[in-house]
Design a protein around this motif. Structure first.
Motif, PDB file in Angstrom:
ATOM      1  N   ILE A 136     -46.048 -22.884 -48.343  1.00 49.97           N
ATOM      2  CA  ILE A 136     -46.306 -22.178 -49.602  1.00 49.97           C
ATOM      3  C   ILE A 136     -45.005 -21.959 -50.359  1.00 49.97           C
ATOM      4  N   GLY A 137     -43.952 -21.562 -49.632  1.00 52.46           N
ATOM      5  CA  GLY A 137     -42.653 -21.311 -50.256  1.00 52.46           C
ATOM      6  C   GLY A 137     -42.077 -22.548 -50.916  1.00 52.46           C
ATOM      7  N   ALA A 138     -42.185 -23.696 -50.254  1.00 55.86           N
ATOM      8  CA  ALA A 138     -41.654 -24.936 -50.829  1.00 55.86           C
ATOM      9  C   ALA A 138     -42.364 -25.283 -52.133  1.00 55.86           C
ATOM     10  N   LEU A 139     -43.678 -25.129 -52.153  1.00 52.76           N
ATOM     11  CA  LEU A 139     -44.446 -25.428 -53.368  1.00 52.76           C
ATOM     12  C   LEU A 139     -44.073 -24.485 -54.507  1.00 52.76           C
ATOM     13  N   GLY A 173     -43.213 -28.527 -57.426  1.00 62.22           N
ATOM     14  CA  GLY A 173     -43.720 -28.041 -56.146  1.00 62.22           C
ATOM     15  C   GLY A 173     -43.977 -29.174 -55.168  1.00 62.22           C
ATOM     16  N   ILE A 174     -44.590 -30.237 -55.650  1.00 55.78           N
ATOM     17  CA  ILE A 174     -44.882 -31.391 -54.787  1.00 55.78           C
ATOM     18  C   ILE A 174     -43.591 -32.073 -54.345  1.00 55.78           C
ATOM     19  N   PHE A 175     -42.634 -32.179 -55.271  1.00 55.01           N
ATOM     20  CA  PHE A 175     -41.365 -32.841 -54.942  1.00 55.01           C
ATOM     21  C   PHE A 175     -40.624 -32.098 -53.839  1.00 55.01           C
ATOM     22  N   LEU A 176     -40.496 -30.769 -53.962  1.00 58.30           N
ATOM     23  CA  LEU A 176     -39.769 -30.024 -52.933  1.00 58.30           C
ATOM     24  C   LEU A 176     -40.528 -30.024 -51.610  1.00 58.30           C
ATOM     25  N   ALA A 177     -41.857 -29.968 -51.671  1.00 50.91           N
ATOM     26  CA  ALA A 177     -42.646 -30.041 -50.438  1.00 50.91           C
ATOM     27  C   ALA A 177     -42.418 -31.370 -49.724  1.00 50.91           C
ATOM     28  N   ILE A 219     -33.977 -32.958 -62.053  1.00 49.81           N
ATOM     29  CA  ILE A 219     -34.743 -34.195 -61.937  1.00 49.81           C
ATOM     30  C   ILE A 219     -36.147 -34.074 -62.515  1.00 49.81           C
ATOM     31  N   VAL A 220     -36.885 -33.085 -62.047  1.00 46.46           N
ATOM     32  CA  VAL A 220     -38.317 -33.007 -62.323  1.00 46.46           C
ATOM     33  C   VAL A 220     -38.660 -32.881 -63.812  1.00 46.46           C
ATOM     34  N   PHE A 260     -40.971 -23.194 -59.504  1.00 43.69           N
ATOM     35  CA  PHE A 260     -40.152 -22.242 -60.264  1.00 43.69           C
ATOM     36  C   PHE A 260     -38.876 -22.900 -60.795  1.00 43.69           C
ATOM     37  N   LEU A 261     -38.197 -23.651 -59.933  1.00 44.07           N
ATOM     38  CA  LEU A 261     -36.940 -24.278 -60.345  1.00 44.07           C
ATOM     39  C   LEU A 261     -37.172 -25.369 -61.383  1.00 44.07           C
ATOM     40  N   ALA A 262     -38.239 -26.133 -61.213  1.00 45.08           N
ATOM     41  CA  ALA A 262     -38.530 -27.215 -62.166  1.00 45.08           C
ATOM     42  C   ALA A 262     -38.887 -26.653 -63.538  1.00 45.08           C
ATOM     43  N   MET A 263     -39.702 -25.604 -63.579  1.00 44.01           N
ATOM     44  CA  MET A 263     -40.061 -24.999 -64.858  1.00 44.01           C
ATOM     45  C   MET A 263     -38.835 -24.373 -65.522  1.00 44.01           C
ATOM     46  N   SER A 264     -37.985 -23.763 -64.719  1.00 47.94           N
ATOM     47  CA  SER A 264     -36.756 -23.175 -65.263  1.00 47.94           C
ATOM     48  C   SER A 264     -35.871 -24.254 -65.876  1.00 47.94           C
ATOM     49  N   GLY A 265     -35.750 -25.383 -65.178  1.00 44.32           N
ATOM     50  CA  GLY A 265     -34.957 -26.493 -65.704  1.00 44.32           C
ATOM     51  C   GLY A 265     -35.526 -27.046 -67.002  1.00 44.32           C
ATOM     52  N   ALA A 266     -36.855 -27.154 -67.065  1.00 46.26           N
ATOM     53  CA  ALA A 266     -37.499 -27.667 -68.280  1.00 46.26           C
ATOM     54  C   ALA A 266     -37.213 -26.761 -69.475  1.00 46.26           C
TER      55      ALA A 266
END
Length: 335
Positions: free
Chosen positions: A65-68, A289-293, A264-265, A73-79
């Motif tokens: 759950i944490g990885a997803l 989420g899928i990428f980090l998982a 990246i994402v 969170f990080l991908a949305m922040s980067g976007a």
């Protein structure tokens, strides 16, 4: 082949299935072999006296759950950062955001060691905000610092400074071992209670981002064009920074500093979703989420039965992608 405008709908449709698959794989595979029957029983017929059930409930399930969540969170922040700065190299890990969180947590562990739970999340979020203010404050004083490469270098140097300062303070006060968790991300040690406490903060950050999505789309065209479209540029940027601080701070509080997800994402999301941030932000969340998982699962098999640090796996993808962006952009902002 699907047309580009149909891809987001396809991804959102498949996302629940892929997410469940990632969780199943993450729970099933690890250093200890656990049967699928034991996994089922651990989730639906938990036995506190069964060691395998304890591993599933208190380690592998929170880790999945944490990885997803952290990846999202990080991908949305980067976007959001790339949209409001018009900088393809902007990301929480490159512009001092994550380093600010780790620095704040270090000070907290020294001067307020009893802080934990939601208070620790707040400290981490304040650290994210401090890191952003430091980098963008300095960039506003240095001529030419708004270009992608110069801003990325400035953010990297700021991050190195904060890390070095935090290391020195931690060693002086003999807490280096205690804070190593946040410097070397460890998803396998993630705290299930902290995940629960982070959800309200995460919802606030996500809602802010979605409410700002249309304005960020306009802002990504340039401040002048955005103003011409009736956007309150300073207010939008301030609210966006708050949202980024919320989600990035949560990520660091949960599992430490994980680089390159936010770099990246969002680019993949933009290739799929076009220029509309009403699509880019949620797409970034799903793909992140899928990428980090996937990276987390891969980290268990690169040097099996030992685990490879998750930061090493994300760097394998992130460093070449970073170099590609530098070569492609040539130091110029998009617009």
């Amino acid at each position: 082949m699907y047309k580009i405008n149909k891809l987001p709908a396809v991804i959102f449709t498949l996302a629940p299935v892929v997410t469940i698959l990632m969780m199943i794989l993450s729970i099933l595979y690890g250093a200890k072999n656990i049967s699928s029957l034991d996994v089922w029983n651990a989730i639906f017929h938990f036995d506190a006296g069964n060691v395998d059930h304890q591993i599933i409930r208190h380690s592998r399930l929170p880790r999945a759950i944490g990885a997803l969540l952290i990846g999202a969170f990080l991908a949305m922040s980067g976007a959001v950062m790339q949209g409001i700065t018009r900088n393809d190299l902007a990301s929480p890990s490159l512009l001092g955001v994550l380093d600010g969180s780790v620095f704040a947590i270090t000070l907290c562990m020294i001067f307020a060691p009893s802080v934990h739970g939601s208070s620790l999340i707040v400290v981490s979020m304040l650290g994210s905000a401090f890191g952003m203010l430091l980098v963008f404050g300095m960039s506003s004083l240095i001529p030419g610092a708004q270009s992608p490469i110069v801003l990325a270098i400035l953010g990297t140097l700021t991050g190195m400074f904060l890390n070095g300062l935090a290391d020195a303070i931690a060693m002086y006060f003999h807490v280096a071992q205690r804070i190593s968790y946040w410097y070397n991300a460890r998803l396998y040690q993630i705290d299930p209670e902290l995940i629960q406490l982070s959800i309200p903060f995460a919802i606030v950050g996500f809602v802010i981002m979605l409410l700002l999505a249309r304005s960020i789309s306009a802002l990504s065209l340039g401040d002048e064009i955005s103003k011409g479209l009736g956007q309150r540029v300073k207010l939008v940027k301030f609210a966006a920074f708050i949202a980024v601080a919320l989600l990035s701070g949560i990520s660091v509080a949960l599992a430490g500093k994980i680089a390159f997800i936010g770099l990246i994402v969002p680019h993949i999301a933009k290739m799929i979703g076009g220029t509309d941030y009403r699509r880019i932000i949620p797409l970034s969340g799903v793909l992140g989420g899928i990428f980090l998982a996937c990276c987390d699962i891969l980290s268990r098999f690169v040097n099996y039965p030992f685990e490879t640090p998750i930061g090493v796996i994300t760097a394998l993808f992130g460093v070449p992608f970073f170099l590609y962006l530098i070569r492609r952009k040539g130091g110029k902002s998009h617009g």
